[in-house]
Design an enzyme around this catalytic site. Structure first.
Site, PDB file in Angstrom:
ATOM      1  N   HIS A 222       0.817  -1.218   0.000  1.00 29.64           N
ATOM      2  CA  HIS A 222       0.000   0.000   0.000  1.00 29.64           C
ATOM      3  C   HIS A 222       0.851   1.267   0.000  1.00 29.64           C
ATOM      4  CE1 HIS A 222      -4.223  -1.381   0.467  1.00 29.64           C
ATOM      5  NE2 HIS A 222      -3.587  -2.513   0.765  1.00 29.64           N
ATOM      6  N   HIS A 348       1.125  -8.596   5.769  1.00 29.98           N
ATOM      7  CA  HIS A 348       0.308  -8.637   4.544  1.00 29.98           C
ATOM      8  C   HIS A 348      -1.049  -9.304   4.679  1.00 29.98           C
ATOM      9  CE1 HIS A 348      -0.191  -7.999   0.306  1.00 29.98           C
ATOM     10  NE2 HIS A 348      -0.067  -9.274  -0.045  1.00 29.98           N
TER      11      HIS A 348
END
Length: 598
Positions: A222, A348
């Site tokens: 991100h 993650h």
């Protein structure tokens, strides 16, 4: 979208991994499992879109029409009379105490405080000045005190925070401030999803500035220019009048991997997600830190996007996420042997117990660390966890905690973010309904007593049975369908009364049967969230409107990355634009764009 297919990495010369022994995973609840499954479906769609949008023309941010509308700017220092948190003029004198004062400021009810744009800009620039000289693969060694390694030293790996200020606060209360003996390694995904990405990033950067030798940062998937557009961080920066482009430069300065010295519990390789076509840490270092967007960059994409596969060896593409790869434990063991360490640490993925651990051969271990509770944004039901390494031969220590159960909102952002998340979930559920229309119809007819209507409870049971998603269907029914109403005369005055029933045909009339044809507006409706994100990307100057050429470029670019069956119909592109442009002024604004969802 086609992703490159991966060959088996290391051939037959690599010994097969022993059967992985999973421990400390607990038994995930149905809510956790289904929420994660639904979130993966949403992510795959948005990742496809992010990859497509990476090819769109980039505009000069200095030409943004919103620049003049964004008081105060990052160049203007707050006046003496302005009520705001103030940092030292010289950020090199910033202390850990100043950083904790800033966190305390953010945590004051009603949780709507943010850093002034001037200070935020200065903090990001100072963080970049520290990070830019760090290598892509950073080695963390034990501190030396009088020529001897300090036996009290530790380093804690912190997983995804995703804008959860409450979890960052809980984290620092749990492990304490950074110091030479209490080092912190943040393993990516600081932003997106949560309501306080700006504040989380502000505190992390201030920790780095105040303790540069004790704070380390990895890049996550991100920390990416295109992904952070799709998932809300750019929008949050816009709402809070911050320079998002400076944040992209910050992303580019982050390391992509850390190697913890083997004095710490046998050492560790720490990356955000995983590995791909691995050629040792030197190969990763040679690639550098990567551009603003690391989608479609091969190994760098793999490091930040991939997921483990505990049943299958080798590497294969990750269709679940739409980016990265799946990698087997044989690949992990090869990486650990190459690096001479015992532990592989990644983040993650949400972990029901905060940290998952898997035993490998020869005492090696595989960890997933996730530090955002009840992910995403307090909608889930998972613990947060961190992994603490110390100077011993034992395994690292797992620390976990429950959600702080704070209802944190931002007065200017909450309604927008909620609406966007709702649009995202709604469009994904509509896709599920579209794909299972026939089964849903048959199931509803079985449950109905008159062949025309079902109760809301019967409708809910049908949706659970057909889609397999045990989510709050009754709450979502408000946004997916309408209930039957009737007019009742009370004292000769007509009043509308809810019956609590759903009309089967009326509910399914919005969906074509999937055999081709159908209204183009319905197809756009199904792709609701993707189109919303596309609108925001195309409207790079924040003018609030799309021209005909912008619309056509966006559709053509998106089609280049979709499978044939998913492509938009371009034959009637101009007609579609005309239908969207209801006031016929040649520009489609967001209100007109959103009308297609009705």
């Amino acid at each position: 979208m086609m992703l490159r297919r991966y060959a088996r990495l290391f051939g037959t010369t690599v010994p097969e991994a022993s059967k992985a022994s999973k421990v400390n995973k607990g038994v995930p609840s149905a809510k956790f499992t289904k929420t994660t499954k639904l979130d993966n479906r949403i992510e795959a769609n948005l990742t496809k879109l992010s990859i497509a949008l990476s090819n769109l023309p980039q505009r000069d941010p200095t030409q943004s029409s919103s620049a003049s509308k964004a008081p105060p700017t990052s160049q203007q220092k707050p006046s003496r009379t302005e009520s705001t948190f103030r940092l030292p003029d010289d950020l090199t004198s910033l202390t850990v105490g100043d950083t904790f004062d800033l966190l305390e400021y953010f945590m004051k009810p009603p949780y709507n405080h943010t850093l002034h744009p001037y200070y935020f800009s200065q903090v990001i620039k100072e963080a970049i000045s520290i990070l830019k000289d760090r290598p892509a693969v950073h080695l963390i060694k034990a501190p030396v005190n009088q020529n001897e390694k300090d036996k009290t030293a530790s380093i804690t790996v912190i997983g995804d925070l995703h804008g959860s200020l409450a979890d960052l606060n809980s984290l620092l209360k749990t492990i304490g401030p950074p110091s030479a003996n209490n080092m912190l390694l943040f393993n990516g995904d600081y932003v997106d999803r949560g309501l306080h990405s700006v504040e989380v990033l502000s505190v992390i950067c201030c920790l780095l500035i105040s303790s540069p030798d004790s704070v380390f940062l990895n890049r996550g998937n991100h920390e990416d220019s295109n992904v952070s557009k799709a998932y809300g961080f750019k929008e949050e920066c816009d709402v809070k009048f911050l320079e998002w482009d400076e944040c992209v430069s910050f992303f580019e300065s982050l390391s992509v991997a850390h190697l913890i010295d083997n004095d710490f519990n046998g050492g560790a390789v720490v990356v955000h997600a995983g590995v791909g076509d691995w050629d040792g840490l030197s190969g990763v270092a040679d690639l550098g830190k990567g551009p603003g967007s690391i989608l479609k960059t091969g190994l760098l994409e793999d490091i930040t996007w991939s997921d483990p596969d505990f049943e299958v060896s080798g590497i294969r593409r990750n269709e679940t996420r739409g980016a990265g790869s799946f990698y087997g434990m044989d690949v992990v063991e090869k990486v650990l042997l190459d690096c001479g360490v015992k532990n592989f640490v990644r983040s993650h993925e949400p972990c029901y117990q905060g940290v998952d651990q898997v035993g490998l051969s020869e005492g090696m271990r595989f960890y997933t660390v996730f530090t955002s509770t009840d992910y995403p944004n307090f909608e889930g039901c998972n613990l947060a966890g961190v992994l603490k390494f110390s100077l011993s031969d034992d395994n690292p220590t797992i620390l976990t905690w429950e959600s702080p159960e704070l209802i944190m909102t931002h007065s200017d952002l909450t309604s927008t973010r909620y609406d966007n998340d709702l649009t995202c979930m709604r469009s994904t559920l509509l896709s599920e309904i579209f794909l299972h229309k026939v089964q849903i119809h048959l199931e509803l007819l079985k449950l109905s007593t008159d062949g025309r209507r079902v109760t809301i409870e019967q409708w809910k049971q049908c949706m659970v049975n057909v889609t397999g998603l045990e989510i709050d269907w009754i709450e979502l029914s408000k946004f997916l369908t309408k209930r039957v109403q009737r007019v009742k005369m009370i004292n000769n005055v007509p009043e509308i009364e809810e019956t609590g029933f759903i009309d089967i045909n009326h509910f399914l009339d919005h969906f074509e049967d999937g055999e081709g044809g159908g209204d183009e507006g319905d197809k756009l409706f199904i792709r609701g969230k993707m189109l919303y994100v596309l609108f925001k990307h195309l409207d790079a100057d924040d003018s609030g409107g799309l021209t005909r050429s912008e619309f056509e470029i966006g559709v053509e670019t998106l089609n280049e990355h979709l499978e044939y069956s998913e492509k938009f119909n371009l034959k009637d592109a101009e007609e579609i634009f005309d239908r969207l442009d209801k006031d016929k002024n040649g520009i489609v604004d967001l209100s007109e764009w959103n009308d297609i969802f009705k």
